[in-house]
Each structure stands twice: as structure tokens, then as C-alpha cells.
Design a protein around this motif. Structure first.
Motif, PDB file in Angstrom:
ATOM      1  N   TYR A  18       0.828  -1.209   0.000  1.00  0.00           N
ATOM      2  CA  TYR A  18       0.000   0.000   0.000  1.00  0.00           C
ATOM      3  C   TYR A  18       0.866   1.265   0.000  1.00  0.00           C
ATOM      4  O   TYR A  18       0.440   2.333  -0.462  1.00  0.00           O
ATOM      5  N   LEU A  38       2.696  -4.545 -11.872  1.00  0.00           N
ATOM      6  CA  LEU A  38       2.154  -5.182 -10.677  1.00  0.00           C
ATOM      7  C   LEU A  38       2.294  -6.694 -10.796  1.00  0.00           C
ATOM      8  O   LEU A  38       1.840  -7.291 -11.774  1.00  0.00           O
ATOM      9  N   ALA A  43      -0.770  -7.774  -6.504  1.00  0.00           N
ATOM     10  CA  ALA A  43      -2.191  -7.557  -6.729  1.00  0.00           C
ATOM     11  C   ALA A  43      -3.049  -8.127  -5.615  1.00  0.00           C
ATOM     12  O   ALA A  43      -4.243  -7.834  -5.542  1.00  0.00           O
ATOM     13  N   ARG A  44      -2.454  -8.958  -4.741  1.00  0.00           N
ATOM     14  CA  ARG A  44      -3.178  -9.454  -3.569  1.00  0.00           C
ATOM     15  C   ARG A  44      -3.333  -8.367  -2.506  1.00  0.00           C
ATOM     16  O   ARG A  44      -4.150  -8.495  -1.598  1.00  0.00           O
ATOM     17  N   VAL A  46      -2.720  -4.590  -3.319  1.00  0.00           N
ATOM     18  CA  VAL A  46      -3.242  -3.349  -3.893  1.00  0.00           C
ATOM     19  C   VAL A  46      -3.918  -3.688  -5.217  1.00  0.00           C
ATOM     20  O   VAL A  46      -3.479  -4.597  -5.928  1.00  0.00           O
ATOM     21  N   THR A  47      -4.964  -2.965  -5.531  1.00  0.00           N
ATOM     22  CA  THR A  47      -5.668  -3.259  -6.776  1.00  0.00           C
ATOM     23  C   THR A  47      -5.055  -2.492  -7.925  1.00  0.00           C
ATOM     24  O   THR A  47      -4.534  -1.374  -7.745  1.00  0.00           O
ATOM     25  N   PRO A  48      -5.104  -3.060  -9.124  1.00  0.00           N
ATOM     26  CA  PRO A  48      -4.599  -2.325 -10.285  1.00  0.00           C
ATOM     27  C   PRO A  48      -5.368  -1.025 -10.522  1.00  0.00           C
ATOM     28  O   PRO A  48      -4.813  -0.052 -11.016  1.00  0.00           O
ATOM     29  N   HIS A  49      -6.646  -1.000 -10.115  1.00  0.00           N
ATOM     30  CA  HIS A  49      -7.451   0.204 -10.317  1.00  0.00           C
ATOM     31  C   HIS A  49      -6.913   1.363  -9.478  1.00  0.00           C
ATOM     32  O   HIS A  49      -6.798   2.496  -9.950  1.00  0.00           O
ATOM     33  N   ALA A  50      -6.569   1.079  -8.223  1.00  0.00           N
ATOM     34  CA  ALA A  50      -6.038   2.139  -7.356  1.00  0.00           C
ATOM     35  C   ALA A  50      -4.685   2.623  -7.861  1.00  0.00           C
ATOM     36  O   ALA A  50      -4.423   3.831  -7.914  1.00  0.00           O
ATOM     37  N   GLN A  52      -3.485   2.441 -10.918  1.00  0.00           N
ATOM     38  CA  GLN A  52      -3.636   3.148 -12.191  1.00  0.00           C
ATOM     39  C   GLN A  52      -4.198   4.539 -11.975  1.00  0.00           C
ATOM     40  O   GLN A  52      -3.771   5.502 -12.633  1.00  0.00           O
ATOM     41  N   GLN A  61       0.613  -6.070 -16.086  1.00  0.00           N
ATOM     42  CA  GLN A  61       0.616  -7.229 -15.201  1.00  0.00           C
ATOM     43  C   GLN A  61       1.000  -8.533 -15.874  1.00  0.00           C
ATOM     44  O   GLN A  61       1.635  -9.384 -15.263  1.00  0.00           O
TER      45      GLN A  61
END
Length: 413
Positions: A18, A38, A43-44, A46-50, A52, A61
Motif C-alpha cells: 500500500y 504489478l 495484486a493481492r 493493492v488493486t490495479p485500479h487504485a 492506475q 501485469q
């Protein structure tokens, strides 16, 4: 500041991932471009959306993505940034980097890049202290990978110790320093001396073997003699790799320096520096280390006996290099003795399998002092040198080494 620079940010699997979001924000605020990569483990957490959304760029990825390879491709990812930052760098990813594995997008990019790489390790204290991780870190440092952290503190497992990811502001400063243009320095021509074209490996200083987070086992070595030898060799035109334990000395000019702490790290850095035409082992390596490093400071309990300290043997760097499959043509060791100086040095030369031994009496103020009295022990006999400044001892030894290497068909036994 990294304004206008392009940072490829690799985020691997760690609960501290994070913090990569805050680091990305700091870099963007400073005017840098951030391209995220990532890993599956990252990815477990933090999300790729956050990632990006904060980076303002697509997150990469999948090594096998048809669209990703068509648009960018892993080779372009490796070549387009000004640097690569791995934050956090898990034990698994560091191991893959050290051994050249490339089984996903992140490791493939890291293997293919020729840009500067900075890693910010993050893992449990036991994983950080494991011999495999220490050896991997020594290999990466020897190859020029920059390291920031880790720190010491509370961890996700309700434990505390070394291995905590450095704070985003600290990592940001390390990235800014790496991207900063080098300070203007007077250009000194490379010496075209008798060692031009030769590679010499030198070890220097003590090693620190941790007992707990605040105590360690070490020898009384300032590193002055080893550093002087490295400088003298460079002055004769050699390409010098200096593997140095913790010292309070500046790095010698014109010398490639690898900083290590423990004997195991020093050995790994020496092996990573091979092949070499010669090796001079001037470091005062601790013979023993604690068999089990305590994760918390050992406390003195009133009325209780001192805690037991079990010791384990450290690797023998001199003997290992003398018997190595890529053995340098000339292997020189040092023998720091307090009694029977020459007889002990003669026995050590035979026992270690090295070519020369530089023996000195350290019962006085030699360790940390400015002068030294040495005896050069070879198969041909013993040469007694007068008491000299350590710089002069280094110059004499470098000249002798140059003369020996000028006879490529002859290697002393």
C-alpha cells in the motif's frame, strides 16, 4: 528532483505494498512519470485500479497479454524508463533477480533492463536475516543494484525486527538521488600503468556479525590498509573491485566499491566479482557469528547469569577463493598475529592454499593506526619490510603484484 523523469515502478507481494501508492503520489507531485508493473503477489494487496488511478497510466501485469505486448511489450518496458524502482521488493522477487529468473512480466523486465535499479526490501525479520537472502542481497549490490532500507519496527505478524519497508518519503529521496545528475568532478585520466587491463579484487575492513538488533561481533579493523591497497592498484591502472565491510573511510577514487556487513555477504560479493586476475584479502573477517540472531535486544536481568552465546563458523573467504573454480591467478591473504608472526603466517599460507601472505603484528596500534610493519611470505621465502605508512605498504604490494602478473605463465605456489 525527479521532474521530467520516467520511473518504472514494480510492486511485488507484501502487505506493505500500500505504501507504493503514496510513493507514486509523491513522484507524480514532483513531476515524474510513473509506469506501474504489478506482480500477481502485489495484486493481492493493492488493486490495479487504485495504482492506475494514482499513476495516471495503465498498470502492466501479464507477460502473455497479446494487447500489452502489441502496445508496449516487455522489452520496451525495460528500456523506456530512466530507472526501475522495486517497491516493495519481496524476498521471492529479490531471489529471482539475483539468479536471473524471468517467469513473469516483472522479472522479465528486470532481467532485460539496462537502466539503474533500486530496490526497497520488505519481509519478515527471519526472512531478511536468512543466509539465502543475505547472499542474494550481496549479489545484487555487487551488480550495482541500489538498496533503500529496510527499517526496523512492527510487522504484520505482530512481530518486530529488521525487514520493514522504508517509508515512502525515504524511498522518494533515494529515487531522486539516483536520478540526479552527477556532480561536476575534475576528469582524471585513467592511469595507463602496468596493471592496465587487469581486474583485481580487494577486501577491506571488518565484518559485523549481529547478535541482536543492537550488538554484533567484529574485529578491530579500520580498513585503512585495504582501502590504501585498492587505491594503489587503481593508480597502477587496474580495474579494482573493493568489497568493504563497515568503515568510516571514503570510497577510494577510481575504484568500484561494494559495501557489505557480514562475512557471508562479503563472500557472496567476492564470488560475484569473479573472474579476477588477482585477489587481495585484507579484510579482518570475523571468524565466528552468532548461531542464532536474537530479534529483540538481549536484556540484562538483575541476579541472572548472562544469556548464552552460541557461535557458528563463518565462511573462510581466503580459502574459498584459493580453491575456487574461477580462482584468481594470484591470491594474497593477510595474517594479523599477536605472537609468532612469521611462523603462523607460513603455516596459514599452506593451510589456506593462497600464493602470498602479508603478515603483521597487531599487538600494538596497527589496527586503526597509520603505519604498519609487514612480512611478505611467499614460496620463495620471507621478506621483512620496515615500518612504513600504510599507503607505502600498499604501493609496495601493488608494485610486487604488477611485476608478478607481468609473467602470465608463472603463478607462485
Amino acid at each position: 528532483m525527479p521532474a521530467g523523469k520516467h520511473v518504472l515502478l514494480v510492486v511485488s507481494g507484501s502487505v506493505s505494498a500500500y505504501k507504493a501508492l503514496e510513493l507514486t503520489r509523491l513522484l507524480r507531485k514532483a513531476g515524474a512519470r510513473v509506469t506501474p508493473v504489478l506482480t500477481a503477489g502485489g495484486a493481492r494487496f493493492v488493486t490495479p485500479h487504485a495504482l492506475q488511478a494514482i499513476a495516471g497510466e495503465p498498470v502492466h501485469q501479464d507477460l502473455w497479454s497479446l494487447q500489452g505486448e502489441a502496445d508496449v511489450g516487455h522489452i520496451r518496458l525495460a528500456r523506456m524508463p530512466d530507472m526501475v524502482a522495486v517497491v516493495p521488493a519481496s524476498a521471492d522477487l529479490l531471489a529471482k533477480m539475483a539468479h536471473g529468473l524471468a517467469d513473469d512480466l516483472a522479472t522479465t523486465v528486470l532481467l532485460a533492463t539496462e537502466r539503474p535499479v533500486l530496490v526497497a526490501p520488505a519481509m519478515n525479520w527471519a526472512m531478511w536475516g536468512h543466509a539465502a537472502t543475505r547472499a542474494n542481497m550481496a549479489l545484487l549490490r555487487a551488480r550495482g543494484v541500489r538498496v533503500v532500507g529496510p527499517g526496523t519496527g512492527a510487522m504484520a505478524e505482530a512481530e518486530s525486527g529488521p525487514g520493514r519497508l522504508a517509508e515512502p518519503a525515504e524511498i522518494f529521496q533515494a529515487i531522486a538521488a539516483l536520478l540526479a545528475p552527477p556532480a561536476a568532478e575534475p576528469q582524471i585520466p585513467q592511469a595507463a600503468g602496468p596493471l592496465a587491463g587487469r581486474h583485481v579484487l580487494v577486501t577491506s575492513g571488518p565484518t559485523h556479525e549481529p547478535i541482536d538488533p543492537v550488538r554484533y561481533i567484529a574485529n578491530r579493523s579500520s580498513g585503512r590498509q585495504g582501502h590504501a591497497i585498492a587505491a594503489a592498484l587503481a593508480a597502477l591502472g587496474a580495474r579494482v573491485t573493493l568489497v568493504s565491510g563497515p568503515v568510516a573511510l571514503p570510497d577510494p577514487a577510481g575504484v568500484s566499491v561494494v559495501h557489505v556487513e557480514s562475512a557471508r555477504e562479503m563472500l557472496a560479493a567476492c564470488e560475484a566479482a569473479l573472474p579476477a586476475d588477482a585477489a587481495i584479502c585484507a579484510a579482518a573477517v570475523a571468524d565466528w557469528r552468532s548461531a542464532g540472531e536474537a530479534t529483540q535486544k538481549l536484556k540484562k536481568v538483575p541476579g541472572a547469569p548472562p544469556p548464552p552465546l552460541a557461535l557458528a563458523l563463518n565462511p573462510d573467504i581466503l580459502a574459498t577463493l584459493a580453491a575456487h573454480a574461477r580462482r584468481p591467478g594470484l591470491v594474497v591473504g593477510f595474517a594479523a598475529e599477536t605472537e609468532n608472526v612469521v611462523p603462523n603466517a607460513i603455516a596459514k599460507r599452506r593451510r589456506k592454499g593462497c600464493d602470498w601472505i602479508v603478515a603483521n603484528d597487531v599487538s600494538g596500534d596497527v589496527m586503526g593506526g597509520a603505519e604498519n610493519t609487514v612480512h611478505l611470505v611467499t614460496e620463495a621465502g620471507v621478506e621483512d619490510w620496515p615500518r612504513l605508512p600504510k599507503a607505502e605498504v600498499a604501493a609496495r604490494l601493488a608494485a610486487r603484484l604488477a611485476a608478478q602478473l607481468a609473467e602470465p605463465e608463472t603463478r607462485p605456489a
